[in-house]
Enzyme design. Structure first.
Site, mmCIF file in Angstrom:
data_model
loop_
_atom_site.group_PDB
_atom_site.id
_atom_site.type_symbol
_atom_site.label_atom_id
_atom_site.label_comp_id
_atom_site.label_asym_id
_atom_site.label_seq_id
_atom_site.Cartn_x
_atom_site.Cartn_y
_atom_site.Cartn_z
ATOM 1 N N GLU A 93 -16.483 25.774 31.509
ATOM 2 C CA GLU A 93 -16.376 24.751 30.445
ATOM 3 C C GLU A 93 -15.634 23.622 30.459
ATOM 4 O OE1 GLU A 93 -16.140 26.802 26.455
ATOM 5 O OE2 GLU A 93 -16.246 24.600 25.215
ATOM 6 N N ASP A 94 -14.649 23.530 31.055
ATOM 7 C CA ASP A 94 -13.756 22.331 31.177
ATOM 8 C C ASP A 94 -13.421 21.693 32.607
ATOM 9 O OD1 ASP A 94 -13.064 22.660 28.544
ATOM 10 O OD2 ASP A 94 -11.805 23.980 28.726
#
Ligand code: MN
Length: 502
Positions: A76-77
């Site tokens: 996700e990051d």
């Protein structure tokens, strides 16, 4: 400091060299991937991944789950993709991290009204129970650091925790996580009530502390005198939120709460448990009618322990809980215990959610026919749920179970992203009637995931459904051959009938 040593110290005993290497590799990989990123608290982002993994280690999860915990935010990051993870760490870890990432994209709107559906959606979207456990650990660390999050976001996150995450953790029996999730969220969602409950607790604790201390010391002495040197004795205080709920039920009368503080004795065998009960009752006078033998008669959720309330001799009473180490693990970690790391067995490999589906008596018998193998992987307490009779445990209890977890339901979305909960094999016609009977009566076509589809299409979990209506259309008798919901059947029959009459 987020040192690898600190994490390895928390891991379950009996890990192999390979297990340790895996965790070290995940640690290095995550540390590098998150390099330069910061949390609201100005801490390095990696600390969050590290703390999540530490929580998982503390509840006894396997090296695979701990590693997935370290890596849970890299897709996700950071620039890392699921494919890269798979190449580096294999299918299982990339599958778990991918699952956690996908869960993160769910929107929990209109919480109070839809909390139950959302919890079900959450479970059915996870595919693997370990994904939920990682997500719970992730949320717990986010709650521990909620004070750094901008104020306008705090309440929403806390409410989501109280209404989605904590109940899930509770249903999974992971008491250890439930208590902390609830208590942290309570402070943000109901600050006034939390303050008041704290006051109650402090007041009562002041009164009780001396007696508790006295009982604790004497108990240890008596256990030692009777040769129970392996007995562990500990305090257990009731969680703030759980006390609040109990106070509300008891008209805010703290005197009727008996389990505010309890002593716990953990011994090696069941025989020891009864021996301890004998010692306690030989030393203090028990309150009549307050002895509960959940070892001989375990609770429906599988909880086992003996509880007894004793008079301390100075006017107050104390609850004492007696259990074996195994019962203690089960009580604290619940479902997580079934996936816990056991070096001497292959337990925990089958972590599919299929056994949760079997919570429903009807689905249980259906699945049993199609796959005998699943049965052996179902925890004993889940199997037993099917055997309980309604009269014995009350309709409310059974309803709760029926409403929990996935059942044989699917969750589809409206174009606006709202969740619609339908029986398995439902069609766009069922969907239309669930939204509104007028829409059902006027349905002329349906788009599933943006494509025109027939009205008898079987919908799948996660489908986005858009209904096309036409004011000149009428329900067709043939729809009765494929609709699944009672609601749709009822409306179609009524309409066909009135058509025939005119
Ligand atoms: Mn996270």
């Amino acid at each position: 400091m987020a040192s690898i040593k600190e994490l390895l110290l928390k891991t379950p005993t009996g890990m192999s060299k390979d297990d340790e290497t895996l965790i070290r590799r995940a640690y290095d990989f995550s540390c590098k991937a998150h390099e330069g990123q910061k949390r609201y608290s100005e801490e390095p982002y990696f600390n969050h991944a590290f703390e999540t993994a530490k929580i998982l280690a503390e509840i006894g999860m396997s090296p695979t789950v701990i590693s997935a915990g370290l890596l849970h935010d890299v897709i996700e990051d950071t620039d890392v993709t699921a494919e890269m993870l798979q190449e580096e760490f294999g299918t299982e870890i990339s599958f778990l991290v991918d699952g956690v990432t996908k869960l993160g994209t769910l929107r929990f709107r209109g919480l109070t009204r839809h909390a139950e559906s959302l919890r079900k959606l959450f479970v059915s979207s996870s595919k693997d129970i370990r994904v939920i456990i990682i997500k719970l650990a992730d949320r717990l660390h986010n709650m521990r650091t909620l004070e750094y999050v901008p104020e306008h976001k705090q309440e929403r996150i806390a409410r989501e925790t109280l209404e989605i995450y904590a109940p899930l953790s509770y249903r999974l029996g992971i008491r250890k996580l439930t208590k902390e999730l609830e208590d942290l969220a309570f402070l943000y969602v109901y600050p006034k009530e939390a303050e008041k409950t704290k006051e109650f607790l402090h007041q009562k604790q002041k009164d009780n502390e001396d007696q508790l201390e006295k009982v604790y010391k004497l108990l240890k002495k008596k256990l030692a005198e009777n040769g129970l040197r392996n007995a562990k004795t500990e305090f257990r205080t009731k969680g703030l939120y759980s006390l609040h709920k109990k106070l509300v039920r008891k008209d805010m009368n703290i005197e009727s709460v008996h389990d505010l503080a309890a002593l716990r004795v953990i011994v090696p065998t069941v025989e020891d448990c009864y021996k301890v009960l004998g010692i306690i009752h030989g030393t203090w006078r028990p309150l009549p009618g307050r002895v509960k033998d959940y070892i001989a008669f375990e609770k429906p959720n599988g909880y086992q322990s003996i509880h007894t309330d004793i008079f301390t001799g100075s006017g107050s009473t104390v609850e004492i809980q007696i259990r074996t180490e195994e019962m203690h693990q089960e009580a604290e970690y619940g479902v997580a215990n079934h996936f816990a790391y056991k070096s001497d067995s292959k337990k925990g490999n089958n972590s599919n959610l299929l056994w949760l589906l079997q919570l429903l008596p009807r689905s249980f018998s259906r699945e049993k026919k199609s796959s005998e193998n699943w049965e052996k992987d179902i925890p004993e307490w889940v199997k037993k749920l099917n055997e309980y009779q309604e009269e014995e445990f009350g309709a409310e209890f059974l309803d709760n179970i029926k409403n929990d977890f996935v059942k044989h339901r699917i969750f589809v979305f409206t174009p606006k992203g709202e969740v619609v909960d339908l029986p398995i094999d439902s069609t766009p016609v069922d969907f239309a009637y669930t939204i509104h009977s007028d829409i059902g009566d006027k349905v002329s076509g349906a788009k599933v995931n943006g494509k025109m589809s027939s009205l008898s299409t079987t919908l799948k979990n996660g489908d986005r459904v858009e209904i096309v209506t036409n004011k000149n259309t009428k329900p067709n008798r043939k729809w009765l051959d494929f609709v699944k919901t009672t609601l749709a059947k009822k409306h179609i029959r009524a309409s066909v009938e009135s058509e025939r009459r005119s």
